[in-house]
Design an enzyme around this catalytic site. Structure first.
Site, PDB file in Angstrom:
ATOM      1  N   LYS A 194      -1.885 -20.476   2.911  1.00 58.90           N
ATOM      2  CA  LYS A 194      -0.534 -20.021   2.586  1.00 58.90           C
ATOM      3  C   LYS A 194      -0.308 -18.597   3.095  1.00 58.90           C
ATOM      4  O   LYS A 194      -1.267 -17.899   3.441  1.00 58.90           O
ATOM      5  CB  LYS A 194      -0.330 -20.085   1.066  1.00 58.90           C
ATOM      6  CG  LYS A 194      -1.215 -19.119   0.281  1.00 58.90           C
ATOM      7  CD  LYS A 194      -1.159 -19.406  -1.209  1.00 58.90           C
ATOM      8  CE  LYS A 194      -2.033 -18.421  -1.974  1.00 58.90           C
ATOM      9  NZ  LYS A 194      -2.189 -18.825  -3.380  1.00 58.90           N
ATOM     10  N   TYR A 240       4.626  14.738   6.955  1.00 64.86           N
ATOM     11  CA  TYR A 240       5.782  14.980   6.094  1.00 64.86           C
ATOM     12  C   TYR A 240       5.402  15.835   4.888  1.00 64.86           C
ATOM     13  O   TYR A 240       4.390  15.585   4.244  1.00 64.86           O
ATOM     14  CB  TYR A 240       6.357  13.650   5.589  1.00 64.86           C
ATOM     15  CG  TYR A 240       7.170  12.918   6.645  1.00 64.86           C
ATOM     16  CD1 TYR A 240       8.379  13.425   7.092  1.00 64.86           C
ATOM     17  CD2 TYR A 240       6.702  11.721   7.168  1.00 64.86           C
ATOM     18  CE1 TYR A 240       9.111  12.754   8.064  1.00 64.86           C
ATOM     19  CE2 TYR A 240       7.435  11.037   8.128  1.00 64.86           C
ATOM     20  CZ  TYR A 240       8.639  11.560   8.576  1.00 64.86           C
ATOM     21  OH  TYR A 240       9.370  10.904   9.532  1.00 64.86           O
TER      22      TYR A 240
END
Ligand SMILES: *Cc1c(COP(=O)(O)O)cnc(C)c1O
Length: 400
Positions: free
Chosen positions: A41, A291
């Protein structure tokens, strides 16, 4: 500076041979007590369905497990002859598509049974000929009919229905726990449910129960014994172990069965996640990285830029807290992980060049970073680490 491919270098290497070998290993562990369904899956746990489903079939898998009818249709295109179990059940209106692609659905709601029955009848299936599995909720409260409501639900499986109750399924939700109390309680409810099925005069072939942890904890034998008492055969559904990762068992797992140690030694990781150094710069003491300048160079440093960021599935929490492998050594991630990039401190690593291969998850030289390492660093589990690897990251087969 040279890149072997003229593409942004962020990719995973998949070893189909490892998947084949892992399937054989798990099937041997389950034998002779249980059959092994291969769970593929969520794009084969992020490894790529197109590479993985055919590989486990080559390894001997007759059954594949997916979540949805959509995933089942994709798997059908790849594996024409496999049995395909849709674990999440069909959504409203999907039953005709499931029948058209010979998908075996898990069912537990009356409307699901009615829709599948109508779809199978419309496709000219005769009485008791289209196989379906019934899920029982033995304690997870996710899907499945409550044991006390089985008898009423089974009345929908009439002799004239095209549906054939081929399997009884439940999920063991705590097979990795130390004392096994939850699992014992689930076995009690399961046995009660099987008595209700027999009392309804239905004789399914499969008792479809449990995942990697159940198999590796040695539950194939008791499941096989329970199934045999009802004239059935057990089926276990490993996912994670197939990809070469042993689930972490509760440290209190008393008397760890030898099968767990055997699996740690015998299963091979099927995935390595890689990038390259795409930029190098030397920064002076006091310079900030990334950042908000969360990292400040305390001395002159060499910074390597890699082409992997959170949009590729690299968890942002790894910034300033993890490493990648460069030239066989661990290079710390400095500053925040960006959407498409991350920065490494390669000051201590000799001869680093633009184009050098960098391992995010996998082995380089004598160093290894595992999915468990990623998970531990970000407070999650290996299943999530794998399934979050971004769709833009190419899955490339390697043969060795
Ligand atoms: C995902 C899943 C599995 C496989 O679980 P692993 O822990 O990865 O082995 C098995 N059964 C069901 C119902 C699942 O949802």
């Amino acid at each position: 500076m040279s890149f072997p491919k003229s593409k942004r270098p962020c990719w995973v290497e998949i070893r189909p041979h490892a998947l084949e070998a892992n399937y054989r290993f798990l099937a041997a562990q389950a034998a002779p007590h249980a059959e092994v369904l291969a769970v593929v899956k969520a794009n084969a746990y992020g490894h790529g369905l197109a590479l993985c489903a055919p590989a486990v079939v080559r390894g001997g898998a007759c059954w594949l497990g997916v979540t949805s009818v959509e995933e089942a249709v994709e798997a059908r295109v790849l594996c024409a002859d496999a049995r395909i179990l849709a674990i999440g059940g069909p959504m409203p209106g999907q039953s005709p598509e499931a029948v058209a692609h010979n998908v075996t659905p898990l069912l537990w709601e009356p409307w699901q049974i009615e829709e599948m029955e109508a779809a199978a009848r419309a496709a000219d299936y005769g009485p008791v000929s289209y196989p379906v599995h019934l899920e029982i909720d033995t304690g997870m409260s996710r899907q499945g009919v409550f044991p006390k409501e089985i008898t009423a639900l089974l009345k929908l499986f009439t002799p004239g229905s095209p549906l054939r109750l081929e399997g009884i399924m439940t999920h063991l939700y705590a097979a990795d726990e130390g004392d096994g109390g939850a699992t014992r309680q689930q076995f009690v409810l399961l046995e009660e449910s099987l008595r209700a099925v027999a009392a309804a005069g239905l004789y399914p072939d499969w008792l479809n129960v449990g995942a990697s942890a159940a198999l590796l904890a040695g539950l194939a034998e008791p499941l096989g014994a329970l199934a045999a008492r009802f004239g059935m055969r057990a089926m276990i559904r490993p996912g994670l172990a197939l990809y070469g990762v042993v689930p972490q068992f509760d440290p209190a797992f008393d008397k760890e069965p030898p099968s767990i140690a055997a699996a740690r030694a015998g299963l091979e990781p099927a995935l390595a996640w890689k990038t390259r150094i795409v930029g190098l710069r030397t920064i002076p003491a006091g310079a900030t990285v990334g950042y908000n300048g969360t990292f400040v160079a305390s001395e002159s440093m060499k910074i390597g830029l890699v082409a992997a960021g959170y949009a590729d599935g690299l968890d942002r929490h790894l910034g300033n807290h993890f490493q990648m492998l460069v030239r066989g050594q661990r290079a710390p991630l400095v500053g925040r992980v960006c959407m498409d990039h991350a920065m490494l401190d390669v000051t201590e690593i000799a001869d680093v060049e633009v184009g050098d291969e960098v391992v995010i998850l996998g082995t380089q030289g004598s160093e290894t970073i595992t999915a468990q390492d990623h998970a531990a660093a970000t407070g999650t589990i290996p299943w999530e680490v794998f399934t979050r690897i971004g769709s833009r990251v190419a899955r490339i087969p390697v043969e060795e």
